[in-house]
Design an enzyme around this catalytic site. Structure first.
Site, PDB file in Angstrom:
ATOM      1  N   LYS A 183       0.795  -1.387   0.035  1.00 46.42           N
ATOM      2  CA  LYS A 183      -0.041   0.013  -0.052  1.00 46.42           C
ATOM      3  C   LYS A 183       0.950   1.172   0.166  1.00 46.42           C
ATOM      4  O   LYS A 183       1.910   1.164   0.275  1.00 46.42           O
ATOM      5  CB  LYS A 183      -1.163  -0.024   1.151  1.00 46.42           C
ATOM      6  CG  LYS A 183      -1.845  -1.114   1.202  1.00 46.42           C
ATOM      7  CD  LYS A 183      -2.759  -1.308  -0.026  1.00 46.42           C
ATOM      8  CE  LYS A 183      -4.004  -2.435   0.175  1.00 46.42           C
ATOM      9  NZ  LYS A 183      -3.635  -3.526   0.393  1.00 46.42           N
ATOM     10  N   ASN A 184       0.152   2.365  -0.115  1.00 42.66           N
ATOM     11  CA  ASN A 184       1.021   3.773  -0.305  1.00 42.66           C
ATOM     12  C   ASN A 184       1.626   4.024   0.838  1.00 42.66           C
ATOM     13  O   ASN A 184       2.739   4.744   1.075  1.00 42.66           O
ATOM     14  CB  ASN A 184      -0.028   4.776  -0.913  1.00 42.66           C
ATOM     15  CG  ASN A 184      -0.419   4.732  -2.140  1.00 42.66           C
ATOM     16  OD1 ASN A 184      -0.183   3.771  -2.692  1.00 42.66           O
ATOM     17  ND2 ASN A 184      -0.954   6.058  -2.649  1.00 42.66           N
TER      18      ASN A 184
END
Length: 382
Positions: A183-184
């Site tokens: 994920k970011n």
């Protein structure tokens, strides 16, 4: 051909973040404590949310919320089939029935038009997915949920830092985020529950740690009160301070990550115009900020025998990694056998499920890496 393997995703961990985790480990307090509380507050502030609860995963957040809403046998929950299987599994495990809404062909997100016909007297919740870093069209779904008096749960596993009409996802309503390594923003593993419902926030906070009437860490006690009472049966889904301090460091860099991801995505967009058989997703036209968690394309090859799976295998031979996000839930064996979908009801979902491919996209990539990926794609399809 590349001399080293380029994965489709890789977390960007700084030396400062490594040292922060080491400091927590040296402190002697490594489970849920002051760092987890600080991470909750910082993330709520970032999103503009009324409150946040740090959890061991987004799946944990979904489990707690569905439980808190009392969803169970006889209830229906509307969600896309084109999503990670955890949401659908949880609906089934609680005894409820997932009702699959088709997605828009080129955004991979549900809309009020695809959801509205599925609402029934048994519908208790709608779970739209903000896909790949783009926000779903929320206004119409909010109106639909309010008119039907059912819960709207934002699946923002892809959407840390995403904005919709000037507001960050998580600012309003009830939203669940993921901090998995791809994920970011990552904690290694972890998730965050955000809501503007103070009573629900307190309920989730209680359920995440055995149903105790105080949190796992009470700042006034510098620990957990030994007199804590169980108010209802709960679970064990708390986030450790080791994970939370990594999340704090990542959060401070999130906007920079998104800026770099945007540059890389724009390079892909420019170069892939030249490749007719690769169809990137279309960016929504309503006001938004795309967080570019994933760069998803559809492989629509005209060549005999060159389907998505062979395309991915050919890129791997050229040292380029790819991913699939996702195989539709209703096409997984268990769901095929236990709740088969009427043919033709999920046309866009099935068309995309057979063609989806995520190309490499992460902050430590260079623009030259994108050039090499696209060159390899052209060679594979030639």
């Amino acid at each position: 051909m590349r001399s080293t393997f380029l994965p489709f995703s890789k977390p960007s961990i700084s030396e400062a973040e490594i040292e922060a985790v080491a400091e927590v480990m040296r402190s002697g307090w490594i489970t849920t404590g002051s760092k987890a509380l600080a991470f909750e507050q910082a993330f709520a502030n970032y999103c503009g949310a009324q409150g946040a609860v740090a959890l061991s995963s987004a799946t944990a957040g979904m489990h707690l919320l569905l439980t808190a809403l009392g969803i169970g046998p006889g209830d229906e929950v509307i969600t896309p089939s084109l999503t990670w299987i955890s949401t659908v599994n949880l609906i089934r495990l609680l005894g409820a029935t997932p009702i699959f809404a088709d997605v828009e062909r080129d955004t991979l997100m549900v809309s009020s038009e695809t959801v509205a016909p599925l609402i029934s007297e048994q519908t208790k919740a709608i779970i739209p997915v903000h896909f790949a870093g783009a926000p779903v069209e929320l206004d119409a779904l909010r109106q639909l949920a309010a008119a039907s008096q059912i819960s709207l749960i934002g699946d923002a596993a892809h959407a840390a830092g995403t904005e919709y009409r000037g507001e960050r996802i998580g600012h309003r309503g009830t939203t669940i985020f993921s901090f998995h390594p791809i994920k970011n923003l990552t904690c290694g593993e972890g998730g965050m529950f955000c809501s503007d419902d103070a009573e629900m926030l307190e309920h989730i906070r209680r359920l995440k740690f055995h149903g105790l009437g105080v949190d796992a860490f009470d700042r006034t006690m510098q620990g957990r009160s030994p007199q804590a009472e169980v108010l209802e049966p709960g679970f064990k889904y708390n986030l450790t301070d080791m994970a939370a301090v990594l999340g704090l460091g990542q959060l401070s860099r999130l906007d920079g990550f998104i800026e770099k991801r945007t540059q890389l995505a724009e390079r892909y967009n420019k170069l892939l115009v030249e490749v007719d058989e690769i169809l990137p997703l279309i960016t929504p036209t309503y006001p938004m900020r795309h967080a570019w968690h994933l760069y998803v394309v559809r492989v629509d090859s005209k060549h005999e025998g060159m389907d998505r799976d062979r395309f991915m295998a050919a890129l791997k031979e050229k040292n380029i990694g790819t991913g699939i996000h996702f195989k539709a839930a209703h096409l997984q064996r268990y769901y095929r056998e236990t709740m088969p979908q009427p043919q033709g009801t999920l046309k866009n979902t099935e068309w995309n499920s057979a063609r989806l491919c995520s190309l490499p996209l992460f902050p430590d990539m260079e623009l030259s890496d994108v050039d090499e990926v696209v060159a390899a794609i052209k060679e594979v399809l030639a």
